[in-house]
Write a protein that holds these residues in place. Structure first.
Motif, PDB file in Angstrom:
ATOM      1  N   GLN A 425       0.758  -1.189  -0.050  1.00 51.98           N
ATOM      2  CA  GLN A 425      -0.036   0.022  -0.099  1.00 51.98           C
ATOM      3  C   GLN A 425       0.828   1.381   0.111  1.00 51.98           C
ATOM      4  O   GLN A 425       0.563   2.185  -0.732  1.00 51.98           O
ATOM      5  CB  GLN A 425      -0.812   0.093   1.187  1.00 51.98           C
ATOM      6  N   ASN A 426       2.099   1.265   0.815  1.00 48.50           N
ATOM      7  CA  ASN A 426       2.716   2.345   0.844  1.00 48.50           C
ATOM      8  C   ASN A 426       3.533   2.645  -0.517  1.00 48.50           C
ATOM      9  O   ASN A 426       3.807   3.825  -1.025  1.00 48.50           O
ATOM     10  CB  ASN A 426       3.906   2.096   1.979  1.00 48.50           C
ATOM     11  N   ALA A 427       3.682   1.675  -1.188  1.00 47.22           N
ATOM     12  CA  ALA A 427       4.153   1.536  -2.350  1.00 47.22           C
ATOM     13  C   ALA A 427       3.409   2.375  -3.472  1.00 47.22           C
ATOM     14  O   ALA A 427       3.664   2.810  -4.523  1.00 47.22           O
ATOM     15  CB  ALA A 427       4.716   0.107  -3.249  1.00 47.22           C
ATOM     16  N   ARG A 428       2.023   1.616  -3.651  1.00 41.62           N
ATOM     17  CA  ARG A 428       1.243   2.386  -4.374  1.00 41.62           C
ATOM     18  C   ARG A 428       0.943   3.895  -3.953  1.00 41.62           C
ATOM     19  O   ARG A 428       0.754   4.720  -4.801  1.00 41.62           O
ATOM     20  CB  ARG A 428      -0.309   1.718  -4.273  1.00 41.62           C
ATOM     21  N   THR A 429       0.940   4.186  -2.790  1.00 38.81           N
ATOM     22  CA  THR A 429       0.855   5.720  -2.384  1.00 38.81           C
ATOM     23  C   THR A 429       1.805   6.546  -2.680  1.00 38.81           C
ATOM     24  O   THR A 429       1.656   7.649  -3.352  1.00 38.81           O
ATOM     25  CB  THR A 429       0.669   5.799  -0.799  1.00 38.81           C
ATOM     26  N   LYS A 430       3.046   6.131  -2.688  1.00 39.47           N
ATOM     27  CA  LYS A 430       4.418   6.867  -3.143  1.00 39.47           C
ATOM     28  C   LYS A 430       4.084   6.954  -4.787  1.00 39.47           C
ATOM     29  O   LYS A 430       4.567   8.078  -5.110  1.00 39.47           O
ATOM     30  CB  LYS A 430       5.473   5.913  -2.643  1.00 39.47           C
ATOM     31  N   ARG A 431       3.674   6.135  -5.380  1.00 38.24           N
ATOM     32  CA  ARG A 431       3.642   5.999  -7.065  1.00 38.24           C
ATOM     33  C   ARG A 431       2.595   6.999  -7.128  1.00 38.24           C
ATOM     34  O   ARG A 431       2.811   7.865  -8.233  1.00 38.24           O
ATOM     35  CB  ARG A 431       3.254   4.627  -7.469  1.00 38.24           C
ATOM     36  N   ARG A 432       1.525   6.863  -6.304  1.00 40.93           N
ATOM     37  CA  ARG A 432       0.342   7.949  -7.012  1.00 40.93           C
ATOM     38  C   ARG A 432       0.853   9.512  -6.728  1.00 40.93           C
ATOM     39  O   ARG A 432       0.380  10.190  -7.282  1.00 40.93           O
ATOM     40  CB  ARG A 432      -0.814   7.600  -5.945  1.00 40.93           C
ATOM     41  N   ARG A 433       1.573   9.495  -5.404  1.00 44.69           N
ATOM     42  CA  ARG A 433       2.314  10.816  -5.040  1.00 44.69           C
ATOM     43  C   ARG A 433       3.047  11.481  -6.191  1.00 44.69           C
ATOM     44  O   ARG A 433       3.090  12.842  -6.671  1.00 44.69           O
ATOM     45  CB  ARG A 433       2.812  10.935  -3.861  1.00 44.69           C
ATOM     46  N   GLU A 434       4.123  10.482  -6.622  1.00 44.69           N
ATOM     47  CA  GLU A 434       4.927  10.915  -7.885  1.00 44.69           C
ATOM     48  C   GLU A 434       4.187  11.346  -8.821  1.00 44.69           C
ATOM     49  O   GLU A 434       4.549  12.279  -9.752  1.00 44.69           O
ATOM     50  CB  GLU A 434       5.939   9.536  -8.213  1.00 44.69           C
ATOM     51  N   LEU A 435       3.032  10.610  -9.326  1.00 46.89           N
ATOM     52  CA  LEU A 435       2.338  11.003 -10.730  1.00 46.89           C
ATOM     53  C   LEU A 435       1.555  12.156 -10.560  1.00 46.89           C
ATOM     54  O   LEU A 435       1.461  13.230 -11.284  1.00 46.89           O
ATOM     55  CB  LEU A 435       1.192   9.724 -10.882  1.00 46.89           C
ATOM     56  N   LYS A 436       1.174  12.559  -9.114  1.00 44.07           N
ATOM     57  CA  LYS A 436       0.583  13.602  -9.033  1.00 44.07           C
ATOM     58  C   LYS A 436       1.500  15.052  -9.004  1.00 44.07           C
ATOM     59  O   LYS A 436       1.062  16.166  -9.545  1.00 44.07           O
ATOM     60  CB  LYS A 436      -0.324  13.860  -7.529  1.00 44.07           C
ATOM     61  N   GLN A 437       2.944  14.802  -8.660  1.00 48.91           N
ATOM     62  CA  GLN A 437       3.717  15.947  -8.737  1.00 48.91           C
ATOM     63  C   GLN A 437       4.104  16.026 -10.072  1.00 48.91           C
ATOM     64  O   GLN A 437       4.319  17.135 -10.520  1.00 48.91           O
ATOM     65  CB  GLN A 437       5.053  14.975  -7.836  1.00 48.91           C
TER      66      GLN A 437
END
Length: 487
Positions: A425-437
């Motif tokens: 879940q943390n990896a998915r959250t990190k990836r989603r934040r990277e895409l938003k950035q």
């Protein structure tokens, strides 16, 4: 030397000097410091009986008896057993008044103190500190002692003196649930988590304890004959009772508020607190009011790895102070074969309480944004199933159809390594934040581009002059009174 320090033999030797050598009693008195009257009395006793035993110091006839009346003794004890406990000086003043009123001699302060000191310690603790303190100090304790491995396991929780970084990025104190084999003192399983203890956390620790470990240095496994725990709500839950009933484990609870008999597991917690936690960032020393000596740095996953390494490589493999054997060695020394569940899948159904409903798709089961596959699922496409999983390992899930175990489905991209659901879940959250950035950066670049003027009218075009309005004429004044000129 005082008269009381002379033994019967010393007295006989002194008197023999008078009888055999003719030394006067006055000279013996000067040399020994004993009065002449005392020497004369000893001589009379010796001549009357002729034995050394007659010179023995005779005990006082009133020895052990107090010179004060019994009613004053009872009054002193009654005052001393009040709560809060009064001082000896206060009791002496009160007893002096009472003795004078009753016509008794006033006892001295030392006599009053001696009466207070002679009160039964258990009675004083019961009077001043209550039943709980008396029970914990003076009542007999029955310590359950196992005679072989897996005969009895103990289970308990503790809040660690440590701060970690929780999944939300906040500093939190984690809880530790431990399963301990009573006979060998070996740690059979554990669960580390943030939040209040629950039956689910206890079930996960028990699941790890029963199942065989992948680490060959951790041999403890199997079903215990007895599980001993405190009277917490998670240990007395209906689900845990069902687990013990189905696996033929006798569940025993200590009395509410009575911790005696569980000192072995408390000793394990003391080992963790004194030998492991002080070396970690975020450790909270005793007496600091919950403030860590160093800022928290560890995550829950990192603490889990550190704790497992300490249990497997250090605690379980060094001699225990009570048994003089290493816990893992003592557990394995008897060569017994541990009792295991008839169907391991049934154990998963009982202990892996985290469950979710899913539908089998043509490409497998979608769970937590991950695809899980198994050849068995080919015959159940379109069917609704229940999946159960271990939060410590999201690499596989257990699939149940109508409460019957169907298969184990794996995630191909996770099967080669052990990864927790939280890490996933943390990896998915990190990836989603990277895409938003990335999205914000690209939008800001787009906003900074020059304006598109392809369809903007040209500035060289002839603009017709604006029509100049005619000058305004002054309005004709209006009169309320109508006159002939304006009629």
């Amino acid at each position: 030397m005082s008269r009381g320090a002379f033994t019967a033999e010393d007295r006989a030797i002194l008197l023999r000097r008078h009888l055999d050598e003719g030394i006067p009693l006055t000279r013996l008195s000067t040399d020994s410091g004993i009065p002449v009257r005392t020497l004369s009395r000893w001589m009379s006793q010796y001549r009357a009986n002729g034995t050394v035993e007659s010179l023995e110091r005779q005990p006082r006839s009133d020895r052990g008896k107090r010179a004060i009346p019994q009613d004053l003794i009872e009054a002193i004890e009654g005052l001393a057993l009040r709560r809060p406990a009064p001082t000896a000086a206060f009791i002496h003043r009160r007893i002096a008044d009472i003795a004078s009123a009753r016509g008794h001699p006033v006892p001295g302060y030392s006599t009053v103190r001696a009466v207070i000191a002679g009160i039964d310690p258990g009675l004083k603790m019961l009077a001043h500190q209550g039943e709980t303190a008396y029970r914990d100090t003076f009542e007999l304790v029955y310590r359950r002692t196992a005679t072989r491995p897996n005969e009895q396991w103990q289970a308990d929780h503790t809040l660690l003196d440590l701060e970690i970084i929780d999944p939300k990025g906040h500093a939190s104190r984690p809880w530790l649930t431990i399963i301990l084999d009573d006979y060998s003192r070996a740690a059979a399983g554990y669960s580390i988590f943030v939040g209040a203890p629950s039956a689910e956390r206890t079930a996960l620790a028990l699941h790890q304890a029963i199942r065989g470990k992948t680490n060959p240095s951790w041999p403890v496994m199997g079903l215990p004959d007895m599980l001993y725990s405190d009277h917490g709500s998670d240990f007395t839950s209906a689900r845990l009772e069902r687990v013990c009933l189905d696996t033929h484990i006798q569940l025993i609870h200590s009395k509410p508020g009575v911790p005696q008999g569980r000192g072995k597991i408390e000793r394990f917690y003391l080992t963790i607190t004194t030998e492991l936690l002080p070396h970690l960032p975020g450790y909270i020393p005793h007496g600091t009011r919950g403030r860590p000596s160093r800022p928290a740095e560890l995550t829950l996953e990192q603490l889990d790895q550190i704790l497992e390494k300490f249990i497997v490589t250090e605690y379980n493999h060094r001699p225990h102070s009570s048994t003089n054997q290493a816990p893992a060695e003592r557990w394995s020394a008897s060569g017994f074969i541990p009792r295991t569940p008839a169907h391991p899948e049934d154990l998963d159904l009982l202990l892996l309480t985290v469950a979710a409903a899913r539908k089998v798709q043509r490409d497998g089961i979608r769970f937590a944004s991950t695809r899980y596959v198994s050849p068995v699922l080919a015959a159940y496409v379109g069917e609704n199933v229940t999946v159960r999983y271990d939060p410590r390992d999201a690499g596989e899930i257990r699939v149940y159809f109508n409460d019957e175990f169907l298969c184990r489905a794996i995630a191909p991209e996770l099967a080669s390594e052990s990864i927790t659901l939280e890490q996933l879940q943390n990896a998915r959250t990190k990836r989603r934040r990277e895409l938003k950035q990335q999205l914000r950066e690209r939008r800001s670049l787009a906003d900074a581009l020059p304006t598109d003027a392809r369809y903007t009218p040209s500035t060289n075009a002839v603009i017709p002059p604006a029509e100049v309005p005619a000058p305004a004429t002054e309005p004709t004044p209006q009169h309320k009174l109508r006159v002939y000129e304006t009629d």
